[in-house]
Design a protein around this motif. Structure first.
Motif, short mmCIF file in Angstrom:
data_model
loop_
_atom_site.label_atom_id
_atom_site.label_comp_id
_atom_site.label_asym_id
_atom_site.label_seq_id
_atom_site.Cartn_x
_atom_site.Cartn_y
_atom_site.Cartn_z
N LEU A 269 73.01 72.78 -34.92
CA LEU A 269 72.11 71.62 -34.96
C LEU A 269 70.74 72.00 -35.50
N TYR A 270 70.19 73.10 -34.97
CA TYR A 270 68.87 73.55 -35.45
C TYR A 270 68.91 73.83 -36.96
N ALA A 271 69.92 74.58 -37.39
CA ALA A 271 69.99 74.97 -38.80
C ALA A 271 70.24 73.76 -39.70
N ALA A 305 73.69 69.96 -46.07
CA ALA A 305 72.96 69.96 -44.80
C ALA A 305 73.23 68.69 -44.00
N GLY A 306 73.26 67.55 -44.70
CA GLY A 306 73.43 66.28 -44.00
C GLY A 306 74.74 66.18 -43.25
N ALA A 312 78.90 69.18 -35.02
CA ALA A 312 78.14 69.61 -33.85
C ALA A 312 77.61 68.41 -33.07
N LEU A 313 77.18 67.37 -33.77
CA LEU A 313 76.70 66.17 -33.10
C LEU A 313 77.81 65.54 -32.27
N ASN A 314 79.01 65.48 -32.83
CA ASN A 314 80.14 64.92 -32.10
C ASN A 314 80.58 65.82 -30.95
N THR A 374 64.42 66.45 -30.05
CA THR A 374 65.39 66.10 -29.00
C THR A 374 66.38 67.24 -28.76
N VAL A 375 66.73 67.97 -29.82
CA VAL A 375 67.60 69.13 -29.64
C VAL A 375 66.91 70.18 -28.77
N GLY A 376 65.62 70.40 -29.04
CA GLY A 376 64.87 71.38 -28.26
C GLY A 376 64.79 71.01 -26.79
#
Length: 402
Positions: A269-271, A305-306, A312-314, A374-376
């Motif tokens: 997610l970060y990358a 990237a998109g 990972a989101l799923n 939000t990931v952080g």
């Protein structure tokens, strides 16, 4: 990977082609049905709203039903919706057929996603979802351009017939290869039990990440054609090739993301999201130069990237809402479509405000940075929860990103 998962990916291909194909058919539909192009454009909005509302609604209504039977029924409704649209001469009927098809599409995606992750071990959920999302991605690369070609040769109605045939083939594969007992049935989860998973704030943070990431991507992608022609000054004839390049990048991204989503969910997610922000900022700076090669590379990397973040989101939402697999798939579909709706709308506002087309790239980058936030926060909460346990993280915790 079980063959059944690839059948679900094939189904996603038919659904994705239907969702995205109409944008290229609007002038022909408007001319044939005697309506304006903006009115025809409402058919696209009807499908998007149907997806947004339909996913959680259909997930709740079908929660206690066997998943294979549910998916088969939804695919059949999807086929009938396209047949109705292909034979009608009435705009209102075509509009209704798009809403019905969207509801079936949303319901299938929610149940299909839950089925896909149930057919594989917990540490391969990201790859399973990559196959399903990959079906949607291939729809953009192959299905939509093929639909445009078929429409030019045989008319827009022929495209609806083709999608109906693809969905029928997917239905046959589903009945033949998806196990009868896959997913929930009469002894499956109850609504109250699934809703209980949503008391975890990290689930809502994960959904917010999905919505913000999707909004950032589509804020820029929706205006990619005028960005390349009006701002960069590239020939209009180059646009299909560059969009195809984006599609090739998206296939590469979904494949790459699927490999790392399970083992390194937060890292992926970060990358991925960080790369989206960086590429969009680079694209905004490169557009005024009109340099074809750097722009082509940026468009390709934008696709990589998109879509690298999608598995990972799923997987993240499914890991956190492990006790609510059907609603997890449904709410994440809604989050994706919420972002798909809000991103282009915000982009239109920046253009109307006189900030120019490059502003949508900066907007997309900003929304991506917000998604990183939000990931952080989610990572911090997960690590605190892990630190508060005495027995160490179990399999579920590891899949949640620990």
């Amino acid at each position: 990977m079980p063959l059944a998962v690839y059948v679900l990916g094939m189904s996603a291909f038919a659904l994705g082609t239907s969702e995205f194909m109409l944008a290229g058919l609007l002038p022909a539909i408007a001319s044939d049905l005697g309506v304006s192009v903006p009115d025809a454009g409402l058919l696209v909005s009807a499908f998007a709203v149907g997806m947004l509302v339909g996913a959680p609604l259909l997930a709740v209504l079908t929660l206690r039903m066997p998943r294979r039977a549910t998916m088969a029924g939804l695919l059949l409704v999807f086929v009938l919706g396209h047949v109705l649209g292909a034979v009608t001469d009435d705009y209102a009927t075509l509009f209704a057929s798009r809403v019905v098809s969207a509801l079936a599409c949303a319901g299938f995606w929610a149940v299909g996603a839950a089925t896909a992750v149930s057919l594989v071990p917990s540490d391969r959920r990201g790859r399973a979802m990559a196959v399903m999302v990959g079906g949607m991605t291939v729809a953009n690369v192959l299905g939509v351009p093929s639909g445009a070609y078929v429409a030019q040769q045989f008319g827009w109605r022929a495209v609806l017939w083709c999608v109906a045939v693809c969905a029928l083939l997917a239905l046959g594969g589903l009945l033949a290869l998806v196990p009868q007992g896959s997913g929930s049935g009469g002894s499956g989860p109850r609504l109250r039990a699934e809703l209980r998973a949503y008391t975890d704030g990290r689930v809502w943070l994960a959904l917010a990440t999905t919505a913000l990431t999707s909004a950032g991507i589509f804020a820029a992608f929706s205006y990619l054609a005028p960005l390349l022609t009006d701002t960069a000054g590239l020939p209009v004839s180059w646009v299909p090739g560059l969009l195809a390049l984006f599609g090739v990048g998206s296939v590469a991204g979904i494949t790459l993301g699927g490999r790392f989503a399970d083992g390194y969910p937060f890292g992926t997610l970060y990358a991925g999201i960080g790369a989206v922000a960086l590429v969009l900022a680079t694209l905004a700076l490169a557009l005024p130069t009109g340099a074809a090669v750097p722009l082509a590379v940026a468009v390709f990397l934008f696709g990589v990237a998109g879509f690298a973040v999608s598995p990972a989101l799923n997987a993240r939402v499914f890991a956190l809402a492990d006790a609510a697999p059907t609603l997890a798939g449904a709410t994440n579909v809604s989050a994706f479509n919420l972002g798909n709706t809000i991103g282009p709308w915000l982009g239109g506002l920046t253009i109307d405000a006189g900030l120019g087309y490059p502003s949508v790239c900066w907007l997309g980058a900003g929304l991506s940075v917000a998604a990183l936030g939000t990931v952080g926060v989610s990572a911090t909460l997960s690590h605190r929860r892990a630190a508060g346990t005495t027995s160490g993280p179990g399999p579920h915790d590891r899949m949640a990103g620990l």
